[in-house]
Write a protein that holds these residues in place. Structure first.
Motif, PDB file in Angstrom:
ATOM      1  N   VAL A  38       0.842  -1.187   0.000  1.00  0.00           N
ATOM      2  CA  VAL A  38       0.000   0.000   0.000  1.00  0.00           C
ATOM      3  C   VAL A  38       0.882   1.244   0.000  1.00  0.00           C
ATOM      4  O   VAL A  38       0.628   2.229  -0.696  1.00  0.00           O
ATOM      5  CB  VAL A  38      -0.930   0.004   1.228  1.00  0.00           C
ATOM      6  N   GLY A  39       1.984   1.173   0.788  1.00  0.00           N
ATOM      7  CA  GLY A  39       2.911   2.300   0.832  1.00  0.00           C
ATOM      8  C   GLY A  39       3.490   2.593  -0.546  1.00  0.00           C
ATOM      9  O   GLY A  39       3.568   3.747  -0.980  1.00  0.00           O
ATOM     10  N   LEU A  40       3.862   1.527  -1.232  1.00  0.00           N
ATOM     11  CA  LEU A  40       4.401   1.719  -2.574  1.00  0.00           C
ATOM     12  C   LEU A  40       3.366   2.362  -3.490  1.00  0.00           C
ATOM     13  O   LEU A  40       3.687   3.240  -4.298  1.00  0.00           O
ATOM     14  CB  LEU A  40       4.832   0.367  -3.171  1.00  0.00           C
ATOM     15  N   MET A  41       2.135   1.926  -3.350  1.00  0.00           N
ATOM     16  CA  MET A  41       1.075   2.500  -4.179  1.00  0.00           C
ATOM     17  C   MET A  41       0.881   3.976  -3.868  1.00  0.00           C
ATOM     18  O   MET A  41       0.660   4.793  -4.766  1.00  0.00           O
ATOM     19  CB  MET A  41      -0.240   1.757  -3.951  1.00  0.00           C
ATOM     20  N   PHE A  42       0.970   4.305  -2.571  1.00  0.00           N
ATOM     21  CA  PHE A  42       0.865   5.719  -2.191  1.00  0.00           C
ATOM     22  C   PHE A  42       1.939   6.530  -2.893  1.00  0.00           C
ATOM     23  O   PHE A  42       1.683   7.601  -3.439  1.00  0.00           O
ATOM     24  CB  PHE A  42       1.032   5.876  -0.678  1.00  0.00           C
ATOM     25  N   GLN A  47       2.885  10.171  -9.689  1.00  0.00           N
ATOM     26  CA  GLN A  47       1.871  10.605 -10.644  1.00  0.00           C
ATOM     27  C   GLN A  47       1.395  12.035 -10.364  1.00  0.00           C
ATOM     28  O   GLN A  47       1.345  12.878 -11.242  1.00  0.00           O
ATOM     29  CB  GLN A  47       0.655   9.671 -10.575  1.00  0.00           C
ATOM     30  N   LEU A  48       0.973  12.272  -9.098  1.00  0.00           N
ATOM     31  CA  LEU A  48       0.357  13.563  -8.803  1.00  0.00           C
ATOM     32  C   LEU A  48       1.356  14.604  -8.332  1.00  0.00           C
ATOM     33  O   LEU A  48       1.106  15.793  -8.408  1.00  0.00           O
ATOM     34  CB  LEU A  48      -0.726  13.392  -7.723  1.00  0.00           C
ATOM     35  N   GLY A  49       2.465  14.133  -7.807  1.00  0.00           N
ATOM     36  CA  GLY A  49       3.492  15.075  -7.364  1.00  0.00           C
ATOM     37  C   GLY A  49       3.108  15.955  -6.200  1.00  0.00           C
ATOM     38  O   GLY A  49       3.695  17.008  -5.969  1.00  0.00           O
ATOM     39  N   TRP A  50       2.093  15.541  -5.418  1.00  0.00           N
ATOM     40  CA  TRP A  50       1.661  16.394  -4.308  1.00  0.00           C
ATOM     41  C   TRP A  50       2.605  16.328  -3.120  1.00  0.00           C
ATOM     42  O   TRP A  50       2.799  17.298  -2.414  1.00  0.00           O
ATOM     43  CB  TRP A  50       0.272  15.967  -3.822  1.00  0.00           C
ATOM     44  N   LEU A  69       2.400  10.834   4.302  1.00  0.00           N
ATOM     45  CA  LEU A  69       2.217   9.540   3.653  1.00  0.00           C
ATOM     46  C   LEU A  69       2.654   8.364   4.532  1.00  0.00           C
ATOM     47  O   LEU A  69       1.900   7.411   4.700  1.00  0.00           O
ATOM     48  CB  LEU A  69       2.949   9.505   2.307  1.00  0.00           C
ATOM     49  N   PRO A  70       3.869   8.381   5.055  1.00  0.00           N
ATOM     50  CA  PRO A  70       4.258   7.238   5.891  1.00  0.00           C
ATOM     51  C   PRO A  70       3.356   7.053   7.109  1.00  0.00           C
ATOM     52  O   PRO A  70       3.010   5.930   7.456  1.00  0.00           O
ATOM     53  CB  PRO A  70       5.705   7.549   6.290  1.00  0.00           C
TER      54      PRO A  70
END
Lengths: 301, 324, 324
Positions: free
Chosen positions: C146-150, C157-160, C190-191
């Motif tokens: 899931v972390g990798l997907m985040f 992708q989004l660069g946020w 994120l983490p």
């Protein structure tokens, strides 16, 4: 005797029949079971289904490295899920990886269940101090996060596929022991056990032939959920570099390999193995959930 | 005299897996200022559900499906939930059966009283606390402040129920509905509480509805009585009328089965059979399966008929020979 | 109360001692102590000297006592890789892990509790079903994936948000904390969210079950009968009762969250103790491994003990039970 009574001898209302009926009453569980069977078949038939053996270096072409999904290979086949940095076809890698993930997961769960069940039964039957001691150990181990326990074991044992199976067994046995002991304690109070005891049957026989079959329902539920947990734990440990060796990569290791490429946009090296892992775990959990609902006659949730 | 609260043809149903159960059917009763109405019946007779329906505290899968509850000229069933809430605990209060379960175990007693005051009036905490002390004195709880700062589990059963009564009294309500409040208590405490309840009703003019399965309580406490069976009222009237001249065979059987009414050494009289479950209600009069006077006519449902002034019965074969 | 605390404390100490024995036996008896304690690049002479210096030629039980004595002084060996003591390394990395774990636990309460309560108030709604399904996912999905997907989604992708590492830190009390800066929070989001997922799932399920159970309780009905506003009924009566088991579990979870941060720290390159241990395992810096294991176990037992204490304060019924 007329024909109708002969025909009616065949009893279709056995507990097995009822169980099957109730299990398949859930569409979600039925679909999950179907998917699981497909996955297991795919893993077993991997050498025939995959377009290449990704661990036979002679089959790889380094010029085909890091191709995105859908690209064609020189020999005319399609890399449906792309290739990794060494030119390995991801689909093949996933199929082979499934074998390891499933093998380690199921194997460790099976062995752990045997150990845990035996200990749980003995503790419940022996009672008294033995029971108290065993339960203390179980509670202590279960109160620690599994990853910590696994970490400790693997630092001592080192890497390797059998080491990780052993580590998983040591982590998992406690779940079985606790569940089985609880169920066995309930059964032990029942009269048939006392009757068997009075008949002078040896305790080994009582445990195996009388207590065990009646404790099976919760064991089956725990077993199913534990397979999913074992697969997830193995994947995590392999991702951290503590699990299976590079020569026999599980899905977790595949994901780890692709980790560094995420930032450069070659997401498929981690992504697809991850999806495969996800599907396996979710499907097993859903089946386990339905098994629990069917096998445990409890009030509605 | 006009009733302060009048229930007319109340019907409450429960939707269960066993089907639709009619817990309360066509129940009508009246509460008068300063008088105590005893509602008597076995468990499953619908008496508690009647009480909860009057407070509109019936939750799904239950539903009030018919009738009206007129209080001060308004039908409570037509009020919005917010307006009903303004009446609860304020003008119409309720006392439950088991005070251990009805007082929140993790909140201090004073908080549970103060919040009731503040829910209906804008007063300071100090004033609310003073009110709490007042009602404690009224119900006979001594040791004021120390008691207030305690938790429910530190009280005995009888004390807890006094607290529940105190809470009911905080806003000097017009109506108090008490659902078997003494069932869980010792007999000695029971009589104390009953005496207190009677005094309160007389002095403050509160109308009380006392739900119980114990006829002796009704005999000692109530002014009027309604006997319920299988969700319907079987007989109603003043206590002296109904208990001295029972008309319904069920009432007669109930009175006959009270131990003190039997002579020493005689076998206790029992009503044969058991209460039918709500899912398996017999057609017509629900009591006919156990009634010694039942006939084929009883397969039709009898209506409440007034046999004597203020004394009504739902039966085709009432014991009119008992009437004076 | 005091006696109970002392008893619990002794139990905790016993557990930690047991763990030290297990770690000691595992590494000294099962593993090769020479390899563990002595730098693998040492010469023969150095090895011989180290053996006698470290007392590895002593009987096992004496070695254990020396080990214990050193541990009590905080000396768990010198790192092979870094030129400092193992405990020192851990202390340096600890703030990063603590702030991550605490933030994750906080998130699990802030997100899990209201979602779970709402699902408990409306158990048959679509929302509740989505919550339950989501929680199954939260448990079963391997958090590293899931972390990798985040990272893939939010960073690439989004660069946020940043894809890894820790943000700028502020020094407070001699330790470096990053949550005090806005930039630092961006790195932590994120983490921490990844780490909290399994907890959120658990808190959601617990809150939903707890709310449903409490709603059936008589004291909730009584609170409504008093005319309290729905906000107060849920916010005080329901909440206070269902929170107790939830808080206990969340507290106990802090320990296992710290353990699971091993995974998250490695996915997000977060420089905490978790990243340290994996690095140490890979380079075979065994003193650090030993130090980490013992320290985490100690921390874990300490947290459990504190949570037990807190539980006694939260539930007044338990408070009384422990003081009698």
């Amino acid at each position: 005797m007329n024909t109708t009574s002969i025909l009616s001898i065949r009893n279709t209302d056995t507990p097995l029949h009822r169980f099957v009926e109730r299990f398949f009453a859930s569409r979600v569980a039925s679909v999950s079971l179907f998917l699981l069977i497909l996955i297991v078949l795919a893993a077993l038939l991997a050498p025939w289904l995959a377009m290449q053996n990704p661990y036979d270096l002679q089959q790889l072409d380094i010029l085909d490295s890091s191709l995105p999904p859908g690209d064609l290979s020189a020999s005319g086949g399609t890399y449906w899920l792309g290739t990794d940095d060494q030119g390995r076809d991801m689909l093949s890698a996933i199929l082979y990886g499934l074998r390891i993930s499933l093998g380690v997961g199921v194997g460790s769960a099976l062995l752990a269940s045997m150990v845990g069940t035996a200990i749980g039964l003995i503790a419940a039957y022996a009672g008294g101090k033995i029971d108290a001691f065993v339960m203390r150990v179980v509670d202590l181990q279960l109160s620690f996060p599994t990853i910590l326990v696994a970490l400790m074991i693997l630092t001592v044992l080192g890497k390797g596929i059998w080491n990780i199976v052993l580590a998983l067994i040591i982590v998992e046995w406690a779940f079985y022991a606790r569940t089985v002991r609880g169920a066995a304690l309930v059964e032990r109070q029942k009269e048939y056990v006392e009757a068997a005891h009075c008949l002078g049957l040896p305790w080994r026989h009582i445990l195996a032939s009388h207590l065990l079959p009646n404790c099976l329902p919760p064991i089956i539920v725990v077993f199913t959920m534990q397979i999913a947990r074992a697969i997830a734990l193995e994947a995590t440990l392999s991702f951290l570099g503590l699990g299976v060796p590079i020569t026999e990569p599980s899905l977790g290791l595949l994901i780890a390999n692709g980790y560094q490429y995420i930032l450069s946009g070659n997401y498929w090296i981690s992504f697809y193995p991850g999806i495969a892992l996800l599907i396996v775990i979710v499907v097993i959990n859903l089946i386990g959930d339905q098994l629990r609902d069917v096998l445990n006659p409890r009030m509605e949730k | 005299m006009e009733p302060i609260l009048e229930v007319k043809n109340l019907c409450t149903q429960f939707e269960t897996r066993a089907g639709r159960l009619n817990a309360v059917q066509d129940v009508s009763l009246s509460l008068f200022k300063g008088r105590v109405l005893g509602v008597v019946g076995e468990s499953g007779s619908g008496k508690s559900v009647t009480g909860f329906s009057m407070m509109r505290l019936i939750d799904p899968p239950g539903q009030i499906v018919g009738g009206s509850i007129i209080y001060r000229g308004q039908d409570l069933l037509g009020l919005t939930e917010q307006n009903m809430r303004r009446l609860r605990g304020n003008r119409i209060a309720m006392i439950f059966q088991d005070p251990m379960m009805t007082l929140n175990p993790v909140l201090r007693i004073d908080k549970q009283l103060v919040e009731t005051v503040k829910a209906h009036e804008k007063v300071s905490t100090e004033d609310a606390l003073e009110r709490a002390r007042e009602v404690f004195r009224a119900v006979g709880i001594s040791g004021g402040n120390h008691r207030l700062k305690s938790y429910p589990h530190e009280f005995s059963g009888g004390m807890r129920q006094r607290v529940a009564i105190a809470i009911a009294l905080l806003h000097k309500p017009d109506v108090i509905i008490a659902d078997e409040p003494t069932t869980a208590l010792d007999v000695t405490i029971q009589s104390q509480i009953l005496a207190q309840a009677q005094t309160l009703a007389r002095e403050s003019g509160t109308a009380m509805m006392w739900i119980t399965h114990d006829l002796t309580i009704v005999a000692g406490l109530a002014d009027d009585v309604a006997v319920m069976y299988a969700g319907r009222i079987a007989e109603s009237g003043t206590v002296s009328d109904v208990l001295d001249h029972p008309l319904h065979p069920y009432t007669k059987g109930l009175i006959g089965s009270v131990p003190s009414r039997n002579r020493r050494g005689e076998r206790l009289k029992q009503i044969p059979g058991t209460t039918p479950s709500l899912a398996n209600m017999p057609m017509g009069c629900a009591f006919r399966t156990r009634c010694p006077r039942a006939t084929a006519h009883c397969e039709q449902l009898p209506e409440m008929t007034e046999m004597a002034p203020g004394h009504s019965v739902r039966c085709f074969h009432p014991h009119i020979e008992n009437l004076p | 109360m005091v006696i109970w605390s002392i008893r619990r404390l002794l139990q905790a100490i016993l557990v930690v001692l047991a763990m030290t024995v297990i770690v000691f036996v595992a590494l000294y008896a099962v593993g090769d102590p020479v390899k563990i304690m002595i730098d693998p690049d040492a010469t023969q002479a150095e090895v011989a000297r180290a053996i006698s210096y470290l007392g590895l030629d002593q009987p096992l039980w004496r070695q254990y006592l020396v080990f214990l004595k050193n541990a009590l002084h905080g000396d768990l060996g010198q790192s092979f890789v870094y030129a400092t003591s193992a405990m020192n390394l851990i202390w340096q990395r600890l703030p990063a892990t603590l702030e991550l774990a605490c933030f994750a636990v906080l998130l699990s309460i802030i997100l899990g509790l209201p979602l779970g309560i709402y699902a408990g108030l409306r158990p048959d709604s679509v929302f509740s079903r989505v919550v339950m399904a989501g929680s199954i996912l939260g448990f079963s999905l391997p958090s590293f994936w899931v972390g990798l997907m985040f990272i893939m989604l939010f960073a690439v992708q989004l660069g946020w948000l940043p894809s890894g590492g820790r943000g700028p830190t502020v020094t407070v009390l001699g330790m470096h904390w990053s949550f005090l800066t806005f930039e630092g929070l961006k790195y932590m989001l994120l983490p921490a969210f990844n780490l909290s997922l399994a907890n959120i799932a658990m808190v959601m399920r617990l809150s939903r079950a707890g709310t449903r159970e409490v709603l059936q309780m008589d004291y909730v009905k009584f609170a409504r009968a008093k005319g309290l506003s729905p906000a107060r009924v849920v916010g005080v009566h329901v909440l206070k009762n269902m929170m107790i088991p939830v808080v206990t579990v969340v507290g106990l979870d802090l320990g296992s969250t710290i353990a699971f941060s091993v995974v998250t720290e490695n996915v997000f390159a977060w420089p905490g103790t978790g990243k340290l241990i994996i690095e140490s395992i890979n380079v075979l810096d065994r003193p650090v491994i030993v130090a980490y294991l013992i320290f985490v176990v100690f921390l874990f037992v300490l947290i459990n003990f504190l949570v037990d204490l807190a539980y006694v304060f939260l539930d007044p019924r338990v408070r009384q039970a422990t003081s009698s």
